[in-house]
Design an enzyme around this catalytic site. Sequence first.
Site, short mmCIF file in Angstrom:
data_model
loop_
_atom_site.label_atom_id
_atom_site.label_comp_id
_atom_site.label_asym_id
_atom_site.label_seq_id
_atom_site.Cartn_x
_atom_site.Cartn_y
_atom_site.Cartn_z
N LYS A 24 0.84 -1.21 0.00
CA LYS A 24 0.00 0.00 0.00
C LYS A 24 0.88 1.26 0.00
CE LYS A 24 -2.60 -1.75 3.56
NZ LYS A 24 -2.43 -3.20 3.56
N THR A 25 1.90 1.26 0.85
CA THR A 25 2.80 2.43 0.91
C THR A 25 3.57 2.56 -0.40
OG1 THR A 25 3.09 1.84 3.22
CG2 THR A 25 4.51 3.58 2.37
N ASP B 54 -1.10 5.98 6.99
CA ASP B 54 -1.20 4.54 7.20
C ASP B 54 -2.08 4.28 8.43
OD1 ASP B 54 -0.69 1.94 6.61
OD2 ASP B 54 1.37 1.91 7.33
N THR C 13 -5.72 -1.94 7.22
CA THR C 13 -5.91 -3.39 7.14
C THR C 13 -7.36 -3.72 7.46
OG1 THR C 13 -5.16 -3.43 9.42
CG2 THR C 13 -3.53 -4.02 7.75
N ARG D 217 6.24 -8.29 0.70
CA ARG D 217 7.16 -7.91 1.78
C ARG D 217 7.83 -9.16 2.35
NH1 ARG D 217 4.40 -4.91 6.44
NH2 ARG D 217 4.44 -3.14 5.02
#
Length: 354
Positions: free
Chosen positions: A82-83, A127, A176, A235
């Site tokens: 997302k980032t 975030d 999330t 990740r």
Amino acid sequence: MTIISDDNSFEYKTPERKNKNIEAQVNEFDKSFENNIRPKSFDDYIGQSALKGNLKISIEAAKKRGQVLDHLLFYGPPGLGKTTLAGVIAAEMNSDIKITSAPALERPRDIIGILMSLKGGEVLFIDEIHRLNKIAEEILYPAMEDFFLDMTTGKAQSVKTLRIPVPKFTLIGATTKAGALSGPLRDRFGIIHRLEFYTTEELCSVVKRTAKILDFQIKEEGAKAIAKRSRGTPRIANRLVKRVADYALVKSNGIITEEIANQALDVLKIDNQGLDTTDRALLKLIIDKYDGGPVGLETIAAALGEDSRTIEDVYEPYLLQEGLIQRTPRGRKVSPQGYRHLGFKPPIEQQTLF
Ligand code: ADE
């Protein structure tokens, strides 16, 4: 792309808009593993193809109109980029990005400060936006809708409301837990998208790309072995590439082959479906102590000595996606596949259900 950091926020600078002072501070950050391998354009960004297609259209339309991009909300399990995607969007819009997270915006002055510091067209990434407090949310509403901050001065009868303009910006929120966002906040995002788990093929491309950037030698089958055990999450794939490369260097000739990757992942106790020791402990706990469930989240968390939010946000999504557990109104249950994954026979009453 460069990044500056203070205690609660940092920002990317896209190559077009470099700032020397910022760059000096940023070089240290740039060296860091995650930032080195972060894609900087849609062409580099692997996966999420439907989302990418939609975003490209929205970006092109915003550019043609000479307007800022609509506010965006990304939701989905952690580690899906997302980032990273927010950074790509900013770069594609030729703008800078300020990155922060809701827990860092505790006091009104935190959110006011960051809004006032924005430059026109900039992207603000928040975030864990579901953790924004009520006051911060209310400060954000007029800023998102009309690009104003409503401030009050004075006391009691002499109280005055001031409308202070903020530069036009695009808010990108990430969470999330889309369901935990308040309705009014969710309604102020023009574009809302879920990020999906990656396929093994997509993760294989991520692994090869990372290995290339870091100058690790990797075979196709070695990349595939890592991808298969990365639980659909880039990740994790990137973290495993590094661990496997270390193993290959120490135990072999540095080349990541299928055999070396599998050996290294076995040593790391990551099984052939990507489950780690905590995932397996969770399944085993429900089977051994609670007859396969249902059992409540808090009970599971306490028994495993983990935070319930970590269980819910980090461990459960992949176990649910793989069909190893099920969520029921009375708690979590291990599915027949979950039993079989650990080498147990599912109870008779479950066997006919699937
Ligand atoms: N690294 C992390 N996420 C990535 C992605 N989606 N594409 C390429 N590299 C990545």
